[in-house]
Design a protein around this motif. Structure first.
Motif, PDB file in Angstrom:
ATOM      1  N   VAL A 474     -23.285 -28.146  -3.462  1.00  0.00           N
ATOM      2  CA  VAL A 474     -24.376 -27.265  -3.295  1.00  0.00           C
ATOM      3  C   VAL A 474     -25.295 -27.593  -2.177  1.00  0.00           C
ATOM      4  O   VAL A 474     -25.979 -26.630  -1.557  1.00  0.00           O
ATOM      5  CB  VAL A 474     -25.216 -26.798  -4.775  1.00  0.00           C
ATOM      6  N   ASP A 475     -25.307 -28.752  -1.637  1.00  0.00           N
ATOM      7  CA  ASP A 475     -25.975 -29.090  -0.526  1.00  0.00           C
ATOM      8  C   ASP A 475     -25.480 -29.177   1.078  1.00  0.00           C
ATOM      9  O   ASP A 475     -25.611 -29.801   1.883  1.00  0.00           O
ATOM     10  CB  ASP A 475     -26.878 -30.451  -0.802  1.00  0.00           C
ATOM     11  N   THR A 476     -24.094 -28.800   0.983  1.00  0.00           N
ATOM     12  CA  THR A 476     -23.382 -28.758   2.041  1.00  0.00           C
ATOM     13  C   THR A 476     -23.632 -27.715   2.864  1.00  0.00           C
ATOM     14  O   THR A 476     -24.425 -26.714   2.558  1.00  0.00           O
ATOM     15  CB  THR A 476     -21.725 -28.750   1.918  1.00  0.00           C
ATOM     16  N   SER A 477     -23.333 -27.596   4.466  1.00  0.00           N
ATOM     17  CA  SER A 477     -23.392 -26.382   5.014  1.00  0.00           C
ATOM     18  C   SER A 477     -22.810 -25.567   4.726  1.00  0.00           C
ATOM     19  O   SER A 477     -21.547 -25.685   4.380  1.00  0.00           O
ATOM     20  CB  SER A 477     -23.005 -26.953   6.703  1.00  0.00           C
ATOM     21  N   GLY A 478     -23.304 -24.333   4.757  1.00  0.00           N
ATOM     22  CA  GLY A 478     -22.296 -23.153   4.519  1.00  0.00           C
ATOM     23  C   GLY A 478     -23.225 -22.243   3.399  1.00  0.00           C
ATOM     24  O   GLY A 478     -22.812 -20.959   3.047  1.00  0.00           O
ATOM     25  N   GLY A 479     -24.184 -22.961   2.660  1.00  0.00           N
ATOM     26  CA  GLY A 479     -24.927 -22.259   1.655  1.00  0.00           C
ATOM     27  C   GLY A 479     -24.214 -21.826   0.104  1.00  0.00           C
ATOM     28  O   GLY A 479     -23.054 -22.640  -0.083  1.00  0.00           O
ATOM     29  N   LEU A 480     -24.849 -21.089  -0.334  1.00  0.00           N
ATOM     30  CA  LEU A 480     -24.290 -20.668  -1.746  1.00  0.00           C
ATOM     31  C   LEU A 480     -22.747 -20.266  -1.825  1.00  0.00           C
ATOM     32  O   LEU A 480     -22.106 -20.697  -2.844  1.00  0.00           O
ATOM     33  CB  LEU A 480     -25.318 -19.520  -2.184  1.00  0.00           C
ATOM     34  N   GLU A 481     -22.503 -19.422  -0.764  1.00  0.00           N
ATOM     35  CA  GLU A 481     -20.943 -19.006  -0.878  1.00  0.00           C
ATOM     36  C   GLU A 481     -19.925 -20.232  -0.497  1.00  0.00           C
ATOM     37  O   GLU A 481     -18.730 -20.354  -1.212  1.00  0.00           O
ATOM     38  CB  GLU A 481     -20.687 -17.889   0.060  1.00  0.00           C
TER      39      GLU A 481
END
Length: 502
Positions: A474-481
């Protein structure tokens, strides 16, 4: 040996209430509330019928004359009568209903973008629109891009028109579900706006500067909520921007001037909190002594400002209730109180984690619970049980999906998380709020909650935050999707269980 009787084929019923559909049980379809829900003590979320026909234009009610073909005029009128109201729900409508409509009369690039926006919005609200990324819609957006490029190269190119188009293109990409491109348009507009925001005469060189600033700064915060690695592009000087207002509130007898002032103060505080939380995140593995003192002092200063703002909002709510029974204004104030409670809780939660205190964590959960109660008040007022609602809904300003998702990630109390998830599943199903798709948010929370429950059954009582369970997802680049995509990629084909890989 008796032969097994073949099962009689029956058509699948799709007209049950939303609650029974989510539970995957047969609905008796009694109106306005089905008996199955009532008898089991559940809230019947009402019936989503067949898609309602898009209203046709019978009488033009535009505030200005619009050039172009009849089809274009009807789509611009549809924007004015329906789309603008949806975009600006529970917020100031001036930007969308007045400013953009006026500018569309003089600038073809804005008018043509509104035509594209209305066309995409019509497709979005249809039940059968499984995917918005059709050749037709991509072609419309591509055409709008070419028109904007031509405008930027023309002699009469203006900063205000460019900023407005940046907002409109952000919405276009949100409608088709292209969040990364939507973020790109928003960030380009924010970068341009930041340049002019730092100029001393910016409010004189850009007409309607304050209105545009309010929308951009709000979307900037939402974008950083969507993608944890994204720091807000705008940076406000809290002492310079809000000193007089907070000095007035701290006097004890002071009150907020009006809703616009309340929204401005809240947005600036939210922006400051996002910068502060990202600064804290860089030291999340450090001890208290290793965290820079200025970060902790900034957090306590912001926490004090939120206390003052919450008192001011309560006074404003009481004053507006006495002045008028206007339900819309009361709902806008409730929404501001919800956002203030959640961001205040975020500060308390990070201070509790970094400083090792339990009192702040308890107070954070109390405020999360208060926010959920207020959200239920809002959705109950706007979605009466038993009525036929549109199959899909699009907003840009309520932020309720983002808030509920954030509560699910940050809260430690299981009941709070399940209450927030229930609202997303039942009351906000089929809703997209800008970058935030409720169905995707619900899927991420359900997957992480299932994994967290499995862990809790094997060890100590359940006290883990979902953002910790989904660390690295959930904390990676790219967000929710991107989090949703990773969870789906990690799904076991044999067991259909989600393996988080953490």
């Amino acid at each position: 040996m008796a032969t097994k009787r073949p099962r009689r084929s029956m058509p699948k019923v799709r007209s049950g209430c939303t609650t029974c559909k989510i539970r995957r049980v047969k609905c008796d379809e009694q109106r306005p509330k089905c008996h199955r829900c009532v008898s089991t003590g559940r809230a019947c979320a009402g019936f989503v019928g067949q898609p309602q026909p898009i209203p046709t234009i019978k009488i033009y009610s535009l505030p200005c004359k619009v050039p172009g073909s009849r089809a274009d005029r009807e789509l611009v009128n549809f924007y004015h009568c329906h789309v603008a109201e949806s975009i600006s729900k529970l917020s100031d409508t001036t930007m969308w209903l007045e400013l953009i409509m006026q500018q569309s009369q003089y600038y073809p690039v804005i008018r043509n973008t509104l035509v594209t926006l209305s066309s995409l919005y019509k497709d979005f609200v249809l039940v059968d629109s499984i995917s918005m990324a059709t050749c037709k819609n991509i072609g419309l957006i591509t055409k709008a891009h070419k028109q904007l490029r031509a405008h930027l190269l023309s002699r009469n190119a203006s900063v205000e028109v460019t900023l407005i188009c940046s907002l409109l293109f952000h919405i276009l990409e949100c409608l088709v579900g292209n969040t990364q491109q939507a973020l790109w348009h928003l960030d380009r507009g924010l970068t341009l706006f930041q340049y002019y925001h730092d100029e001393p005469l910016s409010s004189m060189t850009i007409p309607n500067f304050d209105r545009i600033l309010a929308v951009f700064s709000r979307l900037d915060v939402l974008a950083s909520l969507f993608d944890d690695e994204r720091r807000p592009i705008l940076k406000f000087d809290l002492a310079k921007e809000c000193a007089k207002s907070f000095d007035f509130l701290s006097s004890g007898s002071g009150s907020l001037e009006d809703l616009l002032e309340a929204e401005r103060l809240l947005t600036i505080l939210q922006n400051s909190v996002m910068h502060n939380l990202i600064s804290f995140a860089h030291h999340k593995h450090n001890t208290q002594d290793e965290i820079p003192l200025w970060i902790i002092e900034e957090s306590y200063n912001l926490e004090q400002k939120f206390q003052q703002l919450e008192i001011g909002l309560e006074a404003l709510s009481l004053r507006k209730a006495e002045e008028s029974k206007h339900n819309q204004k009361q709902q806008r104030i409730i929404l501001l109180q919800i956002e203030a409670s959640v961001f205040h809780s975020a500060l308390l939660e990070v201070l509790s984690t970094s400083l090792g205190t339990t009192d702040m964590s308890t107070e954070a959960d109390r405020r999360f619970a208060l926010a959920i109660s207020q959200i239920r008040t809002l959705v109950t007022t706007n979605n009466e049980p038993g009525i036929i609602r549109q199959a899909r809904a699009f907003t840009l300003s309520t932020n309720l999906t983002a808030i509920l998702y954030y509560i699910c990630m940050k809260a430690r109390n299981r009941e709070i998380i399940e209450s927030a998830l229930s609202i997303m599943q039942i009351d906000l199903c089929f809703t997209r709020d800008g970058l935030w798709d409720t169905t995707i948010a619900t899927g991420v929370v359900q997957s992480l909650l299932s994994q967290s429950n499995d862990r809790g059954a094997q060890s100590q009582p359940w006290k883990t935050k979902l953002e910790d369970v989904g660390s690295g997802i959930v904390d990676t680049s790219g967000g929710l999707e991107e989090a949703f995509r990773q969870l789906k990629l990690a799904e076991s084909p044999k067991t259909n269980e989600v393996c988080l890989g953490v």
